[in-house]
Scaffold this active site. Sequence first.
Site, PDB file in Angstrom:
ATOM      1  N   ILE A  12      40.802   2.937   6.566  1.00  0.00           N
ATOM      2  CA  ILE A  12      41.113   1.516   6.416  1.00  0.00           C
ATOM      3  C   ILE A  12      41.944   1.306   5.157  1.00  0.00           C
ATOM      4  O   ILE A  12      41.559   1.722   4.073  1.00  0.00           O
ATOM      5  CB  ILE A  12      39.828   0.672   6.332  1.00  0.00           C
ATOM      6  CG1 ILE A  12      38.990   0.871   7.591  1.00  0.00           C
ATOM      7  CG2 ILE A  12      40.166  -0.806   6.169  1.00  0.00           C
ATOM      8  CD1 ILE A  12      37.650   0.174   7.547  1.00  0.00           C
ATOM      9  N   HIS A  13      43.077   0.641   5.331  1.00  0.00           N
ATOM     10  CA  HIS A  13      43.965   0.275   4.217  1.00  0.00           C
ATOM     11  C   HIS A  13      44.696  -0.991   4.651  1.00  0.00           C
ATOM     12  O   HIS A  13      44.376  -1.568   5.691  1.00  0.00           O
ATOM     13  CB  HIS A  13      44.925   1.429   3.879  1.00  0.00           C
ATOM     14  CG  HIS A  13      45.701   1.917   5.060  1.00  0.00           C
ATOM     15  ND1 HIS A  13      46.916   1.382   5.425  1.00  0.00           N
ATOM     16  CD2 HIS A  13      45.410   2.875   5.971  1.00  0.00           C
ATOM     17  CE1 HIS A  13      47.356   2.012   6.499  1.00  0.00           C
ATOM     18  NE2 HIS A  13      46.462   2.909   6.872  1.00  0.00           N
ATOM     19  N   GLY A  14      45.650  -1.443   3.896  1.00  0.00           N
ATOM     20  CA  GLY A  14      46.309  -2.724   4.154  1.00  0.00           C
ATOM     21  C   GLY A  14      46.844  -2.900   5.559  1.00  0.00           C
ATOM     22  O   GLY A  14      46.615  -3.924   6.194  1.00  0.00           O
ATOM     23  N   ALA A  17      43.705  -3.095   7.860  1.00  0.00           N
ATOM     24  CA  ALA A  17      42.829  -4.236   7.593  1.00  0.00           C
ATOM     25  C   ALA A  17      43.483  -5.571   7.906  1.00  0.00           C
ATOM     26  O   ALA A  17      42.845  -6.464   8.453  1.00  0.00           O
ATOM     27  CB  ALA A  17      42.375  -4.210   6.137  1.00  0.00           C
TER      28      ALA A  17
END
Length: 167
Positions: A12-14, A17
């Site tokens: 999960i990262h920008g 997300a």
Amino acid sequence: MITQIRVDDRLIHGQVAVVWTKELNAPLLVVANDEAANNEITQMTLKMAVPAGSKLLIRSVEDAIRVFKDPRGQDKRMFVIVNSVVDANRLAQALANIDTVNIANCGRFDNSDPKSKVMLFPSVQLNPTELEAARELAALERVKTYNQVLPSNKQYDLKTALEEIEQ
């Protein structure tokens, strides 16, 4: 209902997300990863990256398969994130209701010999084990397999990319 399995070595990262959860309209993110399921620090980090209004479930791959087979979850829109093609293949082989696997980003952080890796897409480098899993995944006719980093990017077909490197 699983909206998509995404292979992303950062989990999960920008992009995941914010962009993908909105694009897929999936308020439930499921990280299917054995290491994350057993590491409290990783779990805390992943929880911090989840956008407001979304829920996160972190399970081992085997536990995730059990969750996905549970009839109580069939109504929920779930976005599944794994960090390897091997894990995506395990899910796709075990679950008949998998429609799409997006091999977005992987291979940059594994400890295998860089000389043994094949660059399948600009954001995907596969060691021999991952490459074999990609072949098995591409052979599943019921599953659409592709590379797409962002929803605004073009989708690149996995089977076509594998055929090109085999020539």
